[in-house]
Design an enzyme around this catalytic site. Structure first.
Site, PDB file in Angstrom:
ATOM      1  CG  ASN A 180      -7.292  10.756   9.513  1.00 23.71           C
ATOM      2  OD1 ASN A 180      -7.688  10.845  10.684  1.00 23.71           O
ATOM      3  ND2 ASN A 180      -6.268  10.006   9.166  1.00 23.71           N
ATOM      4  CG  HIS A 219      -1.421  14.646  10.953  1.00 25.77           C
ATOM      5  ND1 HIS A 219      -1.011  13.365  11.255  1.00 25.77           N
ATOM      6  CD2 HIS A 219      -0.289  15.399  10.923  1.00 25.77           C
ATOM      7  CE1 HIS A 219       0.307  13.345  11.374  1.00 25.77           C
ATOM      8  NE2 HIS A 219       0.768  14.562  11.189  1.00 25.77           N
ATOM      9  CB  SER A 274      -4.012  19.154   9.252  1.00 23.12           C
ATOM     10  OG  SER A 274      -2.854  19.952   9.333  1.00 23.12           O
ATOM     11  CG  ASP A 325      -1.036  11.589   7.887  1.00 18.25           C
ATOM     12  OD1 ASP A 325      -2.183  11.134   8.029  1.00 18.25           O
ATOM     13  OD2 ASP A 325      -0.108  11.369   8.693  1.00 18.25           O
TER      14      ASP A 325
END
Length: 211
Positions: free
Chosen positions: A112, A114, A141, A150
């Site tokens: 993912n 962020h 990130s 996260d």
């Protein structure tokens, strides 16, 4: 064999588009041999689905409506993604947390992005929270998804300075540029690593035929 990726989206799909653009670049494609094999969403209205269709990529929707059984949704999403046998799952603006069934199947193979320098400012308002806190540097990130919000292992980060006249919107736009770059680099690095790990001893990734 190409390194196969399923991308999950909820919105406009700009991160997805950056990866599709990279895959369409002959030099990048020749170097990393990554193929997006499906684009999935939690809502039919996600514009990212149209980006996938425009690129000739299969799409699917696994909706999660208020009151739905979340565990059942998680299992359906898991089975649907597994049907494409991906090497990697990319959450590209996918605004749902995956559950135990999904992580059991794809843990360590889902990444993912962020819009902040994790572990600072997790959650859905990274740029806003960084600006409110008064930091002078924030960033983007890329990380492996785990059961937290996260909290997974960080793969790569890039710093973005906060300018004196920044608004949430201007700051977020500059962060998005770094997010897109980091995502492409992370997918390439993971593909290269996977290819190297399966190569016979003495053979480098550059020696392995693509296709």
């Amino acid at each position: 064999m190409a390194y196969s990726v399923v991308v999950l989206v909820s919105g406009s799909g700009t991160l997805l588009q950056s990866l599709l653009d990279a895959c369409a670049d002959p030099a990048w494609a020749a170097a990393h041999d990554v193929r997006v094999v499906a684009v999935g969403a939690d809502r039919e209205s996600a514009y990212g689905l149209q980006r996938g269709r425009a690129a000739g990529i299969p799409t699917f929707v696994v909706p999660l409506r208020r009151g739905d059984d979340r565990a059942a949704w998680d299992r359906t999403l898991t089975d649907t993604v597994a049907g494409y046998a991906p090497d990697l799952v990319v959450s590209a603006g996918f605004m749902k947390l995956v559950g135990p069934a999904f992580l059991e199947r794809f843990g360590g193979r889902m990444i993912n992005t962020h819009p902040a320098l994790l572990p600072s400012f997790p959650g859905t308002h990274g740029p806003r929270d960084a600006l409110a806190y008064g930091v002078k540097v924030t960033g983007a990130s890329v990380f492996f998804v785990d059961e937290g919000v996260d909290t997974g292992a960080i793969i790569a980060q890039a710093a973005v300075p906060v300018l004196p006249d920044d608004t949430v919107e201007t700051l977020h736009e500059r962060i998005k540029v770094e997010e897109r770059r980091l995502l492409i680099e992370a997918v390439a690095a993971l593909a290269d690593t996977a290819r190297a790990e399966t190569a016979p001893e003495g053979v480098t990734p550059a020696d392995i035929p693509r296709g």
